[in-house]
Motif scaffolding. Structure first.
Motif, PDB file in Angstrom:
ATOM      1  N   ALA A 143       0.830  -1.211   0.000  1.00  0.00           N
ATOM      2  CA  ALA A 143       0.000   0.000   0.000  1.00  0.00           C
ATOM      3  C   ALA A 143       0.862   1.257   0.000  1.00  0.00           C
ATOM      4  N   LEU A 144       1.949   1.252   0.771  1.00  0.00           N
ATOM      5  CA  LEU A 144       2.814   2.432   0.823  1.00  0.00           C
ATOM      6  C   LEU A 144       3.570   2.648  -0.480  1.00  0.00           C
ATOM      7  N   ALA A 178       9.630   2.567   5.518  1.00  0.00           N
ATOM      8  CA  ALA A 178      10.813   3.164   4.902  1.00  0.00           C
ATOM      9  C   ALA A 178      10.874   4.649   5.236  1.00  0.00           C
ATOM     10  N   ALA A 179      12.078   5.141   5.447  1.00  0.00           N
ATOM     11  CA  ALA A 179      12.273   6.549   5.812  1.00  0.00           C
ATOM     12  C   ALA A 179      11.695   7.500   4.777  1.00  0.00           C
ATOM     13  N   ASN A 180      11.703   7.084   3.510  1.00  0.00           N
ATOM     14  CA  ASN A 180      11.208   7.946   2.438  1.00  0.00           C
ATOM     15  C   ASN A 180       9.764   7.642   2.039  1.00  0.00           C
ATOM     16  N   ALA A 181       9.053   6.848   2.843  1.00  0.00           N
ATOM     17  CA  ALA A 181       7.658   6.520   2.524  1.00  0.00           C
ATOM     18  C   ALA A 181       6.819   7.789   2.517  1.00  0.00           C
ATOM     19  N   SER A 182       5.952   7.876   1.515  1.00  0.00           N
ATOM     20  CA  SER A 182       5.099   9.048   1.398  1.00  0.00           C
ATOM     21  C   SER A 182       3.802   8.661   0.689  1.00  0.00           C
ATOM     22  N   GLN A 219       3.694  10.717   9.678  1.00  0.00           N
ATOM     23  CA  GLN A 219       4.720  11.487   8.972  1.00  0.00           C
ATOM     24  C   GLN A 219       4.732  11.148   7.489  1.00  0.00           C
ATOM     25  N   ALA A 220       4.424   9.911   7.151  1.00  0.00           N
ATOM     26  CA  ALA A 220       4.392   9.497   5.743  1.00  0.00           C
ATOM     27  C   ALA A 220       3.154  10.034   5.026  1.00  0.00           C
TER      28      ALA A 220
END
Length: 189
Positions: free
Chosen positions: A91-92, A110-114, A145-146
């Motif tokens: 889904a991410l 993941a740190a860069n998940a958005s 945060q994502a």
């Protein structure tokens, strides 16, 4: 709604198919990929050994292949425990995901998940031996945060896989409350 429902470390047990039937009865299209290719486990330990034998990368590859033909339509990803972690990962990474329903499990983020306001609902035992309070707090903050819109429902006294009537964790009250809430969530998407 199109739903991709992933099984737990126990494999595609009857409870997973019963859940899919419940979702179908509510008017949804549900697919239940068999990531273990016909194998099931009778214990958590056996299931973990099977998961390790197949490998995390191979499980994700199988999940992506199962979802890919339908993802263009905008899927709701859902899963039980291990299946929840797989559903979350997919889904991410899917910009067309319509929602994420997690039953008994989450995963690293993941740190860069958005994501763009992805609706997420998590149902978890309280306490849960695999999802500690500290873990869930950190997970919630990272999901927010994502960009996810997260709801968490906790069920005091329930066992980890409390929606599976064939397991010792089963809690009928918590399971029925979970399904009422989850169906309303999916209907709202």
């Amino acid at each position: 709604m199109d739903i991709m429902l992933f099984h737990s470390v126990y494999g595609p047990r009857p409870a997973v198919h019963a859940a899919a039937d419940r979702l179908r009865a509510a008017g949804h299209q549900v697919r239940v990929p068999d990531l273990f290719e016909g194998q099931t486990a009778t214990s958590v330990e056996e299931g973990r050994a099977l998961k390790e034998k197949i490998g995390k990368d191979e499980l994700l590859r199988r999940a992506v292949l199962a979802a890919a033909p339908y993802s263009e339509r905008g899927l709701v990803y859902a899963g039980f425990s291990l299946g929840g972690s797989i559903a979350q990962t997919l889904a991410l990474g899917d910009t067309k995901a319509r929602g994420l329903l997690l039953l008994h499990g989450t995963s690293e983020i993941a740190a860069n998940a958005s994501v763009d306001d992805l609706p997420v609902q998590l149902h978890v035992a309280d306490p849960d031996p695999f999802e500690s309070h500290d873990w869930l707090t950190a997970w919630y903050l990272k999901m927010r945060q994502a960009g996810a819109d997260v709801e968490i429902y906790r069920y005091p006294g329930a066992g980890h896989l409390y929606t599976d009537p064939e397991l010792p964790d089963y809690d009928e009250r918590a399971a029925e409350e979970t399904w009422r809430t989850a169906l309303a969530f999916i209907d709202s998407l």
